[in-house]
Design an enzyme around this catalytic site. Sequence first.
Site, PDB file in Angstrom:
ATOM      1  N   MET A   1       0.842  -1.199   0.000  1.00 11.57           N
ATOM      2  CA  MET A   1       0.000   0.000   0.000  1.00 11.57           C
ATOM      3  C   MET A   1       0.878   1.250   0.000  1.00 11.57           C
ATOM      4  O   MET A   1       0.405   2.355   0.298  1.00 11.57           O
ATOM      5  CB  MET A   1      -0.937   0.000   1.207  1.00 11.57           C
ATOM      6  CG  MET A   1      -1.885  -1.207   1.197  1.00 11.57           C
ATOM      7  SD  MET A   1      -3.485  -0.886   1.937  1.00 11.57           S
ATOM      8  CE  MET A   1      -3.027  -0.514   3.621  1.00 11.57           C
ATOM      9  N   GLY A   2       2.170   1.090  -0.311  1.00  7.77           N
ATOM     10  CA  GLY A   2       3.053   2.248  -0.396  1.00  7.77           C
ATOM     11  C   GLY A   2       3.545   2.719   0.958  1.00  7.77           C
ATOM     12  O   GLY A   2       3.473   1.984   1.944  1.00  7.77           O
TER      13      GLY A   2
ATOM     14  N   HIS B   1       9.123  -3.510   3.565  1.00  7.47           N
ATOM     15  CA  HIS B   1       8.761  -3.742   2.167  1.00  7.47           C
ATOM     16  C   HIS B   1      10.018  -4.103   1.351  1.00  7.47           C
ATOM     17  O   HIS B   1       9.985  -4.996   0.519  1.00  7.47           O
ATOM     18  CB  HIS B   1       8.138  -2.483   1.550  1.00  7.47           C
ATOM     19  CG  HIS B   1       6.875  -2.016   2.210  1.00  7.47           C
ATOM     20  ND1 HIS B   1       6.817  -0.863   2.956  1.00  7.47           N
ATOM     21  CD2 HIS B   1       5.624  -2.539   2.237  1.00  7.47           C
ATOM     22  CE1 HIS B   1       5.576  -0.685   3.393  1.00  7.47           C
ATOM     23  NE2 HIS B   1       4.838  -1.686   2.986  1.00  7.47           N
TER      24      HIS B   1
ATOM     25  N   GLN C   1     -10.628  -2.711   2.185  1.00  6.22           N
ATOM     26  CA  GLN C   1     -10.213  -3.279   3.467  1.00  6.22           C
ATOM     27  C   GLN C   1     -10.321  -2.271   4.617  1.00  6.22           C
ATOM     28  O   GLN C   1      -9.986  -2.598   5.748  1.00  6.22           O
ATOM     29  CB  GLN C   1      -8.808  -3.880   3.382  1.00  6.22           C
ATOM     30  CG  GLN C   1      -7.689  -2.887   3.197  1.00  6.22           C
ATOM     31  CD  GLN C   1      -6.395  -3.566   2.788  1.00  6.22           C
ATOM     32  OE1 GLN C   1      -6.283  -4.187   1.738  1.00  6.22           O
ATOM     33  NE2 GLN C   1      -5.386  -3.470   3.639  1.00  6.22           N
TER      34      GLN C   1
ATOM     35  N   GLN D   1       5.616 -11.508   7.502  1.00  5.01           N
ATOM     36  CA  GLN D   1       5.060 -12.134   8.719  1.00  5.01           C
ATOM     37  C   GLN D   1       4.398 -11.098   9.621  1.00  5.01           C
ATOM     38  O   GLN D   1       3.556 -11.418  10.444  1.00  5.01           O
ATOM     39  CB  GLN D   1       6.180 -12.846   9.489  1.00  5.01           C
ATOM     40  CG  GLN D   1       5.667 -13.635  10.685  1.00  5.01           C
ATOM     41  CD  GLN D   1       6.752 -13.976  11.681  1.00  5.01           C
ATOM     42  OE1 GLN D   1       7.787 -14.514  11.293  1.00  5.01           O
ATOM     43  NE2 GLN D   1       6.530 -13.674  12.953  1.00  5.01           N
TER      44      GLN D   1
ATOM     45  N   ASP E   1       2.116  -9.149   9.058  1.00  4.62           N
ATOM     46  CA  ASP E   1       0.658  -9.282   8.934  1.00  4.62           C
ATOM     47  C   ASP E   1       0.342 -10.770   8.832  1.00  4.62           C
ATOM     48  O   ASP E   1      -0.031 -11.284   7.776  1.00  4.62           O
ATOM     49  CB  ASP E   1       0.178  -8.525   7.694  1.00  4.62           C
ATOM     50  CG  ASP E   1       0.490  -7.049   7.810  1.00  4.62           C
ATOM     51  OD1 ASP E   1      -0.248  -6.334   8.487  1.00  4.62           O
ATOM     52  OD2 ASP E   1       1.522  -6.607   7.251  1.00  4.62           O
TER      53      ASP E   1
ATOM     54  N   GLN F   1      -2.922 -12.265   7.513  1.00  5.07           N
ATOM     55  CA  GLN F   1      -3.013 -12.035   6.069  1.00  5.07           C
ATOM     56  C   GLN F   1      -2.306 -13.155   5.301  1.00  5.07           C
ATOM     57  O   GLN F   1      -2.784 -13.605   4.262  1.00  5.07           O
ATOM     58  CB  GLN F   1      -2.378 -10.688   5.749  1.00  5.07           C
ATOM     59  CG  GLN F   1      -2.248 -10.360   4.288  1.00  5.07           C
ATOM     60  CD  GLN F   1      -1.871  -8.903   4.091  1.00  5.07           C
ATOM     61  OE1 GLN F   1      -2.714  -8.038   4.186  1.00  5.07           O
ATOM     62  NE2 GLN F   1      -0.618  -8.636   3.818  1.00  5.07           N
TER      63      GLN F   1
ATOM     64  N   SER G   1       6.313  -0.234  10.262  1.00  3.82           N
ATOM     65  CA  SER G   1       4.966  -0.164   9.708  1.00  3.82           C
ATOM     66  C   SER G   1       4.769   1.221   9.116  1.00  3.82           C
ATOM     67  O   SER G   1       5.281   2.213   9.654  1.00  3.82           O
ATOM     68  CB  SER G   1       3.943  -0.392  10.829  1.00  3.82           C
ATOM     69  OG  SER G   1       2.675   0.087  10.439  1.00  3.82           O
TER      70      SER G   1
HETATM   71  P1  AMP Z   1       1.418  -2.910   3.437  1.00  7.55           P
HETATM   72  O1  AMP Z   1       2.003  -1.877   2.539  1.00  7.55           O
HETATM   73  O2  AMP Z   1       1.356  -2.496   4.879  1.00  7.55           O
HETATM   74  O3  AMP Z   1       0.140  -3.497   2.916  1.00  7.55           O
HETATM   75  O4  AMP Z   1       2.452  -4.117   3.426  1.00  7.55           O
HETATM   76  C1  AMP Z   1       2.867  -4.724   2.227  1.00  7.55           C
HETATM   77  C2  AMP Z   1       3.634  -5.979   2.569  1.00  7.55           C
HETATM   78  O5  AMP Z   1       4.773  -5.634   3.352  1.00  7.55           O
HETATM   79  C3  AMP Z   1       2.803  -6.959   3.403  1.00  7.55           C
HETATM   80  O6  AMP Z   1       3.062  -8.288   2.947  1.00  7.55           O
HETATM   81  C4  AMP Z   1       3.320  -6.741   4.784  1.00  7.55           C
HETATM   82  O7  AMP Z   1       3.192  -7.866   5.629  1.00  7.55           O
HETATM   83  C5  AMP Z   1       4.788  -6.437   4.510  1.00  7.55           C
HETATM   84  N1  AMP Z   1       5.381  -5.728   5.656  1.00  7.55           N
HETATM   85  C6  AMP Z   1       4.884  -4.636   6.284  1.00  7.55           C
HETATM   86  N2  AMP Z   1       5.668  -4.306   7.340  1.00  7.55           N
HETATM   87  C7  AMP Z   1       6.671  -5.220   7.368  1.00  7.55           C
HETATM   88  C8  AMP Z   1       7.787  -5.434   8.223  1.00  7.55           C
HETATM   89  N3  AMP Z   1       8.052  -4.643   9.258  1.00  7.55           N
HETATM   90  N4  AMP Z   1       8.604  -6.476   7.948  1.00  7.55           N
HETATM   91  C9  AMP Z   1       8.359  -7.303   6.900  1.00  7.55           C
HETATM   92  N5  AMP Z   1       7.320  -7.157   6.056  1.00  7.55           N
HETATM   93  C10 AMP Z   1       6.484  -6.140   6.283  1.00  7.55           C
END
Ligand code: AMP
Length: 317
Positions: A33-34, A40, A64, A171, A173, A176, A208
């Site tokens: 989601m950027g 990421h 969502q 992991q 999330d 998910q 995050s």
């Molecule tokens: P999001 O942009 O928050 O939807 O996350 C995109 C992907 O990045 C998802 O698969 C998340 O689980 C992963 N992600 C987000 N934060 C972390 C983190 N701290 N460590 C590893 N993967 C992450």
Amino acid sequence: MSGIKVFRSVKDVREYRLQCTLRGESVGFVPTMGALHEGHCSLIKESLNNNDVTIVSIFVNPSQFSPTEDLDAYPRTLDCDLELLSVLKNDRDEEENSSRKVNAVFVPTVSEMYPSGISLDVNEQKGAFVSVLGVSGQLEGRMRPQFFRGVATVVTKLFNVITPTKAYFGQKDIQQTVVVKNLVKDLLLPIEIVVLPTIREKSGLALSSRNSYLSENARDDAAIIYKALHLAELEYYNNNEVTDSLELLKIIDNVLKDYTDGTKGNYDIDYVSINHPKTLDTLDKITPGVGAIISTAIKVPNGHGDFTRLIDNVVLK
Ligand code: AMP
């Protein structure tokens, strides 16, 4: 300008993917989601290391979010994200001197992804949606009833468009990842789901995009969340007798006590829970070898007069 290839439409990214297929290239896909951070980037690097082509998507998925959640406020930093993506490289390769970079970024508009339109109010929604029953209603799903239907729907759409060889998830999330693995299994999608560890700040706080809502102090304090989970994890591994969920939950409760009773903070705990890693059933006892997920969601005062909801987890083997 980053110079990286950006696709806005389904038609264009499909055409690009077709060319990859014709060249016999494997395609790794990282949906996001950027507001990209090192978490990421770790997924993207792993994709670069293991696929001929890597495609990243950036899409803040409305379905969502509930009408009361932070869809409008969610951080959107597209220019920075594209800059960051343009400099990422693989850090491992069998063939010497071979350097791979992100090949394309898919940044669709909402109307591309939801041709029938999308209302945040589930009762007003029209069109096709995907639900993964059995693993979407617990934990995050109990607190956010529309959440995993939105996630499963957008992931299905993205998988239909990109048709990746492998797709990478964090992991961080964890529920998910369970939902997506079941989605792929039950809808017979030929996509390998790769799950990678949570990347953390030095303090232990899980990275995050929503950490940007936190003041510096609030961010420092929030490291207590992982400290609590990690202490329970250590107890599980160091003391083989401790397979009783209640004992581990007590350890976590003790660490967080000062932060929930007003002594050091006013954290509002949505849940701390110990669940089976595949079924997500609540566990009273943990069977070593089967293992468990200890996960939590906590609303922490963000230092700007509001609360920010953070999630984290540890996996016991
Ligand atoms: P999001 O942009 O928050 O939807 O996350 C995109 C992907 O990045 C998802 O698969 C998340 O689980 C992963 N992600 C987000 N934060 C972390 C983190 N701290 N460590 C590893 N993967 C992450």
